[in-house]
Design an enzyme around this catalytic site. Structure first.
Site, PDB file in Angstrom:
ATOM      1  N   HIS A 118       0.890  -1.066   0.140  1.00  0.00           N
ATOM      2  CA  HIS A 118       0.084  -0.017  -0.044  1.00  0.00           C
ATOM      3  C   HIS A 118       1.073   1.268   0.040  1.00  0.00           C
ATOM      4  O   HIS A 118       1.773   1.246   0.701  1.00  0.00           O
ATOM      5  CB  HIS A 118      -0.881   0.300   1.334  1.00  0.00           C
ATOM      6  CG  HIS A 118      -2.143  -0.988   1.469  1.00  0.00           C
ATOM      7  ND1 HIS A 118      -1.873  -2.372   1.599  1.00  0.00           N
ATOM      8  CD2 HIS A 118      -3.451  -0.824   0.896  1.00  0.00           C
ATOM      9  CE1 HIS A 118      -2.859  -2.857   1.443  1.00  0.00           C
ATOM     10  NE2 HIS A 118      -3.771  -1.972   1.099  1.00  0.00           N
ATOM     11  N   ASN A 149       8.499  -3.446   2.933  1.00  0.00           N
ATOM     12  CA  ASN A 149       7.152  -3.209   3.050  1.00  0.00           C
ATOM     13  C   ASN A 149       6.741  -3.465   4.621  1.00  0.00           C
ATOM     14  O   ASN A 149       6.085  -2.981   5.437  1.00  0.00           O
ATOM     15  CB  ASN A 149       6.249  -4.108   2.225  1.00  0.00           C
ATOM     16  CG  ASN A 149       4.623  -3.997   2.466  1.00  0.00           C
ATOM     17  OD1 ASN A 149       4.197  -3.077   2.792  1.00  0.00           O
ATOM     18  ND2 ASN A 149       4.270  -4.965   2.414  1.00  0.00           N
ATOM     19  N   ASP A 242      14.948  17.575  -1.006  1.00  0.00           N
ATOM     20  CA  ASP A 242      15.678  17.992  -2.221  1.00  0.00           C
ATOM     21  C   ASP A 242      16.294  16.708  -2.830  1.00  0.00           C
ATOM     22  O   ASP A 242      16.201  16.744  -4.045  1.00  0.00           O
ATOM     23  CB  ASP A 242      16.998  19.009  -1.698  1.00  0.00           C
ATOM     24  CG  ASP A 242      16.412  20.422  -1.621  1.00  0.00           C
ATOM     25  OD1 ASP A 242      15.425  20.671  -2.112  1.00  0.00           O
ATOM     26  OD2 ASP A 242      17.136  21.056  -1.035  1.00  0.00           O
ATOM     27  N   GLU A 245      13.415  15.048  -4.674  1.00  0.00           N
ATOM     28  CA  GLU A 245      12.963  15.965  -5.854  1.00  0.00           C
ATOM     29  C   GLU A 245      14.094  15.566  -6.746  1.00  0.00           C
ATOM     30  O   GLU A 245      13.661  15.540  -8.194  1.00  0.00           O
ATOM     31  CB  GLU A 245      13.102  17.235  -5.343  1.00  0.00           C
ATOM     32  CG  GLU A 245      11.904  17.743  -4.666  1.00  0.00           C
ATOM     33  CD  GLU A 245      11.419  19.151  -4.407  1.00  0.00           C
ATOM     34  OE1 GLU A 245      12.501  20.107  -4.689  1.00  0.00           O
ATOM     35  OE2 GLU A 245      10.277  19.557  -4.008  1.00  0.00           O
ATOM     36  N   PHE A 252       7.786  18.722  -4.428  1.00  0.00           N
ATOM     37  CA  PHE A 252       6.838  18.747  -3.563  1.00  0.00           C
ATOM     38  C   PHE A 252       6.447  20.139  -2.832  1.00  0.00           C
ATOM     39  O   PHE A 252       7.485  20.956  -3.054  1.00  0.00           O
ATOM     40  CB  PHE A 252       7.475  17.774  -2.491  1.00  0.00           C
ATOM     41  CG  PHE A 252       7.770  16.526  -3.011  1.00  0.00           C
ATOM     42  CD1 PHE A 252       6.605  15.641  -3.265  1.00  0.00           C
ATOM     43  CD2 PHE A 252       9.120  16.223  -3.431  1.00  0.00           C
ATOM     44  CE1 PHE A 252       6.847  14.348  -3.799  1.00  0.00           C
ATOM     45  CE2 PHE A 252       9.269  14.839  -3.532  1.00  0.00           C
ATOM     46  CZ  PHE A 252       8.314  14.138  -3.941  1.00  0.00           C
ATOM     47  N   GLU A 265      13.080  21.817   2.614  1.00  0.00           N
ATOM     48  CA  GLU A 265      13.563  20.831   1.807  1.00  0.00           C
ATOM     49  C   GLU A 265      15.038  20.385   1.707  1.00  0.00           C
ATOM     50  O   GLU A 265      15.339  19.262   1.301  1.00  0.00           O
ATOM     51  CB  GLU A 265      13.048  20.835   0.311  1.00  0.00           C
ATOM     52  CG  GLU A 265      11.475  21.120   0.262  1.00  0.00           C
ATOM     53  CD  GLU A 265      10.945  21.563  -1.116  1.00  0.00           C
ATOM     54  OE1 GLU A 265      12.082  22.015  -2.221  1.00  0.00           O
ATOM     55  OE2 GLU A 265       9.797  21.394  -1.330  1.00  0.00           O
TER      56      GLU A 265
HETATM   57 MN    MN Z   1       2.666  -1.933   3.120  1.00  0.00          MN
HETATM   58 MN    MN Z   2       9.430  21.610  -3.615  1.00  0.00          MN
END
Ligand code: MN
Ligand code: MN
Length: 271
Positions: A118, A149, A242, A245, A252, A265
């Site tokens: 998820h 996960n 950063d 990104e 973001f 950031e």
């Molecule tokens: Mn999960």
């Molecule tokens: Mn940003």
């Protein structure tokens, strides 16, 4: 008591109740309040940057990767209830002709060595059965190694809910980057890394984007989508926004003023 005096006493309380209501469950309006990291749009021609918005989350889906590229949602204590976990469901909302990951895929993701991981977690959407059903749509899932996960990734999800229960509200965005392999007859990309970006605010009503300051807490992590990391602490994988990104090409918090983004950031969480 004279009616006038009664009004004078009760009016401030009434106003306070109106201005400071208990915050309700997160809604569609909350999920992208701080920005749309790739300027995704709900247009079938936008095949690798296709926006899907639901009450439980917003996401950018890629037809050619067969998975989402980012999922963005808001979390507060009011989202947490007792409904869960639902059952995996094929997302039939994609434009016609697009590959749909089936809830009963053959070969299954698990036979290829991956969990159906998820992005917006089941535990974050347990107030209503409807909210929980939305996070079990296959578009909210990406192939994650079981150790990722169920290891540090899950620990960070639980930490976010602990923060929400402690009176914070959180803006969370996550996805994968990099290429590991393709599964499901080539339809589904397995990213080599999974990342998550979290902005925390004290729970309050009113415009959240205006409450973001350069001292707001930001947590960003970048984890390898590999086996062998199950016992790792999520904190080991903290990075700056950063760097995420740079790896993803996303921007973001693009609704937050740039000077504040620049400070937030660059920082790596150390709390
Ligand atoms: Mn999960
Ligand atoms: Mn940003």
């Amino acid at each position: 008591m004279k009616p006038g005096k009664l009004l004078a006493r009760t009016l401030p309380l009434l106003l306070l109740a109106l201005l400071w209501p208990a915050r309700g469950q997160s809604t569609l309006a909350d999920e992208m309040a701080l920005g749309n990291p790739s300027n995704a749009t709900h247009n079938a021609l936008n095949e690798s940057n296709y926006l899907i918005q639901r009450d439980s989350y917003a996401m950018c889906y890629s037809r050619w990767d067969g998975i989402d590229r980012w999922v963005s949602w808001h979390l507060c204590a009011q989202d947490i209830g007792t409904n869960g976990r639902g059952s995996y469901t094929t997302d039939t909302s994609l434009p016609s002709g697009w590959y749909e990951a089936k809830s009963s895929e053959t070969p299954s993701w698990s036979s290829d060595g991956f969990d159906r991981g998820h992005m917006c977690p089941s535990g974050d959407r347990t107030l209503t059965a409807t909210a929980n059903d939305q996070v079990f749509l296959m578009t909210n899932l990406i192939p994650q190694t079981p150790d990722n996960n169920q290891g540090p990734w899950e620990k960070l999800e639980s930490y976010c809910r602990t923060e929400a229960q402690a009176g914070k509200e959180l803006y969370i965005i996550c996805g994968g980057w990099g290429f590991s392999k393709r599964i499901s007859s080539g339809h589904v990309t397995v990213p080599s890394h999974v990342w998550k970006v979290i902005l925390e605010l004290p729970l309050m009503s009113g415009s959240d984007v205006q409450r973001v300051t350069s001292s707001s807490r930001i947590i960003a992590v970048d984890m390898p989508n590999i086996q062998g990391i199950r016992s790792d602490d999520w904190k080991k994988y903290r990075v700056s926004v950063d760097s995420i990104e740079a790896n993803t090409g996303f921007d973001f918090f693009n609704n937050v003023p740039v000077p504040i983004q620049n400070v937030l950031e660059a920082r790596v969480d150390n709390q």
